[in-house]
Design an enzyme around this catalytic site. Structure first.
Site, mmCIF file in Angstrom:
data_model
loop_
_atom_site.group_PDB
_atom_site.id
_atom_site.type_symbol
_atom_site.label_atom_id
_atom_site.label_comp_id
_atom_site.label_asym_id
_atom_site.label_seq_id
_atom_site.Cartn_x
_atom_site.Cartn_y
_atom_site.Cartn_z
ATOM 1 N N ASP A 182 -8.927 -2.362 -4.698
ATOM 2 C CA ASP A 182 -8.083 -2.890 -3.623
ATOM 3 C C ASP A 182 -7.694 -1.845 -2.587
ATOM 4 O O ASP A 182 -7.492 -2.169 -1.428
ATOM 5 C CB ASP A 182 -6.847 -3.596 -4.178
ATOM 6 C CG ASP A 182 -6.070 -2.782 -5.189
ATOM 7 O OD1 ASP A 182 -6.411 -1.604 -5.419
ATOM 8 O OD2 ASP A 182 -5.112 -3.330 -5.768
ATOM 9 N N ASP A 184 2.093 3.674 -10.162
ATOM 10 C CA ASP A 184 1.763 2.702 -11.218
ATOM 11 C C ASP A 184 1.514 3.289 -12.599
ATOM 12 O O ASP A 184 1.935 2.698 -13.588
ATOM 13 C CB ASP A 184 0.566 1.839 -10.828
ATOM 14 C CG ASP A 184 0.854 0.952 -9.639
ATOM 15 O OD1 ASP A 184 1.962 0.414 -9.561
ATOM 16 O OD2 ASP A 184 -0.022 0.808 -8.784
#
Length: 882
Positions: A71, A481
């Site tokens: 992404d 993350d």
């Protein structure tokens, strides 16, 4: 990746990068700066994965040709010989940083050398550029670009649907692209060189995740989401007649053309109330399979169905593996076995707890089996085994209660593909890695197939900060993350990310310059402390205590001797403490949100910056005073560091194209700054080991110098600069952090926003490290097997210098007697040929004083017996074994 994915790299860009947009704007004022070039070797500090992989594409004509899209981190091609991934979009530059987000990939099944990528990261204002379709005739080694008149969203909601880009399997000069934002369906008839809108396509989509989102991120129309050709309705060289298109519209999700795109109509009888995430056609059986969810994903989805459409009769059949009432997830991942028509698989992509689910049918969806089932709740029976030994951090250091297990099968599992040439190989993407198996058909016979990471070479972390201390591990990182890692060996995947606590995102970290075993990191966490400390160089951590009001990590600084800390967290003002953060007090004289750093010599001196103003504290962070320095950047897109070894010397980089922008230097603790005339724009600053013969530390920056954007090095205090990257190695946006290595001249660590930590070594004569000398004197080796299981074991090795002279580098050799094989080794580099093993020092542990020891460990495989090695040699010298 976790749900916080959007906010880690995205909003950092929105607040920082876009405030001073990575420019192609205006002229560089410093054309006369001396610029040279150097050839560097670039690699990744291995993490293996670390981000969301929403798409995997196999070529239908050539075996072992596969691609993966990420992404925010570019696209990759599979290398079968090494079973690794090769990055394909490292050439994307600063000005086009949005083109590292890949919304779709297409591999040409007529000409396998051709591959296409639809690129663009955001459809809202966060990405200032439009999207593009990249085309390659050499499998992604080089690209040509067709700009589009609209934006694409590789990191937008709905990015796991697709594929939105497709090549006609009969006439490969024809391609289709589904666009977001109400821009409709687009077509190219010249192999992607030019594009035009399909004017008569009847539906541009209407689904938005959150209409109330004023940022435009969640309120964008997700548009046209997939294109599928029925190859049986065409012949080689003529356009395929029947084309299916998926639209983000819960009432009108599937459209079809039967005249090669001349006219389109809604497919009659289709189900409503759901979004069709995928449409995969099994031409051999005449079935179009569709995976539906009530939401666009990749994070959300509470209900879903699987449907089968008979292309010959127009019959729709609900083939869902569970009753609608029993779903708490949507379906997305969808694939068919091209070698075994009738075999179909799907994923419950939004099943976050207790795990994702994989479904498999061998009778065209008539009946299904699951990857795991409950026996007696909460106990589970799995059809698979998990082997994450190559990426051990995928357990997340968790110890969950049933029915959760660790490692998990995954989450956000929207990419799922069975190899069209090999029924045993399947790959699927998750929020953190690519998993796969090479014995999938064991599923059908009642056996257990093995799931492993198939992700080596694909590096997708977003990097917020980097630290390379003068001793201990060469690199520690603050990542989005996955929190961050301590690399003792850059070529080896660390065993675990930072834990205790495990931040969802680490925003900043620092170490005490003169006591580098002392580390501090800060980050984001849904609940719990936002700061952690280490006293062993980041190997182990313990949580600090938050002052009132803290909502996020912010920035943090450690005193030079580790005696105190200054913290500028989100949600609260700047704070200071002595010791390890059990009691905080508010700093005065400095605004909330300031970036803080420490002097690297004087433990009482700290610095801050906010909105064009520099601040200095000489009492350990209790009070700050605004500097009289002027002319600094007025915004907050600034990064600065104090020079190790010299009190009061500060370098500051940052700014924006509509104001002050560049690199500044202070030698009086920020009282005054001098702007370097030769640097037009700079966004990071870092220091490394001085060049041979030089007395000043090497400077590194991500900057625009002499009109050229790149990574630069200066060995003469900024008087001249060497560009050390090239146009093939640009990695999009590199504006978060940079640091040299204080122990290896020329080595630099570069942050990227989705390509992980990239590091480079120079080819300069005199660069790098000296050849490892042969150590002399007596040595002793202690070899301990610390753990052993049915086919594997773990061992620790301690090598002691029992002679009278220090070693500057070492190489230890031994042989296994029983066929043991090393699978992973840490704190050293190794080679193994047959039974012979050689372990060598890494950059940070080559020096071993007389009377001192160095240790490393490894895991290995064994069968039959697992005898300890009988002898060890340090170079050509035998060691005493104890």
């Amino acid at each position: 990746m976790r749900r916080t994915r959007i906010l880690t790299a995205v909003l950092a860009l929105a607040a920082g990068l876009l405030a001073g947009a990575p420019p192609a704007l205006g002229a560089d004022p410093a054309k006369d700066v001396s610029i040279t070039a150097d050839t560097y070797t670039w690699k990744n500090a291995r993490v293996d994965g670390g981000g969301f992989v929403p798409g995997i594409v196999f070529n239908r004509k050539e075996r072992n040709l596969a691609y993966a899209r990420t992404d925010i981190g570019g696209a990759y091609r599979w290398q079968q010989s090494s079973k690794t991934w090769t990055p394909l979009l490292d050439s994307v530059g600063w000005d086009d940083w949005g083109h590292t987000g890949v919304v779709s990939l297409a591999s040409d099944s007529v000409d396998p050398d051709r591959v296409y990528a639809a690129v663009g990261t955001y459809t809202n204002s966060w990405d200032p550029g439009n999207g593009a379709v990249l085309r390659s005739a050499d499998r992604g080694a080089s690209w040509q670009k067709a700009d589009l008149p609209f934006k694409l969203g590789g990191n937008m909601p709905g990015r796991g649907m697709g594929e939105r880009l497709a090549v006609d399997p009969n006439r490969n000069s024809v391609l289709y692209l589904g666009a977001p934002s109400g821009k409709g369906l687009w077509r190219s008839t010249d192999s992607g060189a030019s594009w035009s809108q399909v004017a008569n396509f009847p539906n541009v989509g209407n689904y938005v995740q959150d209409p109330s989102d004023t940022s435009g991120y969640a309120s964008d129309n997700q548009g046209i989401v997939w294109v599928t050709f029925d190859e049986s309705t065409g012949t080689a060289g003529t356009a395929t007649r029947t084309i299916y298109v998926g639209v983000a519209d819960k009432d009108n999700a599937v459209y079809r053309s039967t005249d090669a795109g001349a006219t389109w109509s809604r497919v009659a009888g289709q189900p409503t109330g759901y979004l069709a995430h995928k449409g995969v056609l099994d031409a051999a059986n005449g079935y179009l399979y569709l995976a539906y969810s009530d939401k666009g994903g990749p994070y959300d989805g509470g209900k879903g169905r699987l449907w089968r459409y008979a292309t010959g009769t127009g019959t729709w059949t609900d083939i869902s593996p569970v009753a609608e009432a029993d779903t708490y997830y949507g379906f997305s991942g969808l694939t068919v076995d091209r070698q075994r028509p009738g075999t179909v698989m799907a994923t419950a992509y939004s099943s976050w707890w207790p795990d994702t689910q994989l479904f498999r049918s061998t009778d065209s969806g008539g009946t299904w089996t699951k990857a795991w089932d409950y026996t007696s709740y909460p106990d589970r029976a799995n059809r698979y085994t998990m082997d994450v030994s190559s990426s051990p951090w995928l357990t997340w250091g968790a110890n969950p209660s049933p029915p959760e297990q660790t490692p998990k099968l995954g989450w956000m599992t929207e990419a799922l593909e069975i190899d069209p040439f090999d029924s045993n190989r399947m790959m699927y993407g998750t929020g953190a890695t690519i998993y796969g198996t090479e014995d999938l058909t064991k599923w059908d016979g009642g056996g257990r197939f093995t799931v492993r990471p198939m992700v080596q070479g694909l590096e997708e972390t977003a990097v917020n900060d980097l630290a390379s201390p003068p001793s201990g591990a060469p690199l520690l990182s603050a990542l989005g993350d996955v929190g961050g890692f301590r690399h003792t060996d850059l070529a080896t995947v660390p065993s675990m990310m930072f834990t205790q606590p495990n931040f969802t995102t680490t925003t900043n970290l620092d170490f005490a310059e003169t006591s580098p075993n002392t580390f501090v990191r800060v980050g984001d966490l849904d609940s719990g402390p936002h700061i952690a400390f280490s006293t062993d160089n980041g190997a182990n951590w313990f949580a600090g205590t938050d002052p009132s009001g803290v909502s996020g990590g912010g920035t943090v600084a450690a005193a030079a001797d580790g005696s105190r800390f200054v913290w500028s967290p989100a949600g609260a003002g700047v704070q200071y403490t002595t010791g390890f953060g059990t009691s905080w007090q508010a700093s005065s004289g400095i605004p909330a949100g300031a970036v803080v750093e420490s002097d690297r010599v004087d433990p009482k001196v700290f610095y801050g910056f906010k909105s064009g103003q520099f601040y200095v504290s000489s009492d350990g962070g209790a009070t700050f005073t605004a500097s009289s320095a002027s002319g600094l950047p007025s915004g907050d897109s600034v990064r600065f560091k104090a020079l190790p070894g010299t009190k009061g010397e500060v370098w500051l980089a940052g700014g924006a194209t509509d104001g002050a922008y560049g690199l500044w230097h202070s030698t009086d603790a920020g009282a005054t700054f001098t702007k370097l005339s030769g640097v037009g724009q700079a966004d990071t600053i870092g220091f490394g080991k001085a060049a041979p013969g030089a007395s000043y530390q090497t400077l590194y920056t991500s900057a625009k110098i002499g009109g050229v954007r790149g990574i630069f090095r200066s060995t003469d205090k900024g008087a001249t600069w060497t560009r050390i990257n090239d146009d093939a190695h640009q990695w999009g946006w590199t504006g978060a952090a940079i640091t040299g290595d204080p122990r290896v001249y020329g080595r630099v660590y570069v942050s990227t926003n989705g390509r992980g930590v990239v590091y480079g070594d120079t080819s300069d004569a005199g660069g790098g490290t000296d050849p490892t000398p042969a150590p002399t004197g007596a040595c002793t080796v202690t070899y301990r097997i610390t753990n052993q299981w049915s086919d594997g074991f773990q061992a620790d090795v301690q090598l002691s210098n029992t002679g009278s002279s220090a070693w500057d580098g070492w190489s230890l050799g031994w042989s296994f007697a029983d066929g043991q094989r090393i699978t992973q080794l840490w704190n050293a580099e190794y080679t193994q040929s047959g039974s012979a093993v050689t372990a060598r020092n890494v950059s940070w542990n080559g020096g071993v004083a007389a009377g001192s020891s160095v240790s490393f460990g490894f895991t290995g495989s064994w069968s039959g017996t697992n005898a300890r090695p009988a002898s060890f040699k340090l170079g050509e010298q035998s060691c005493t074994v104890v």
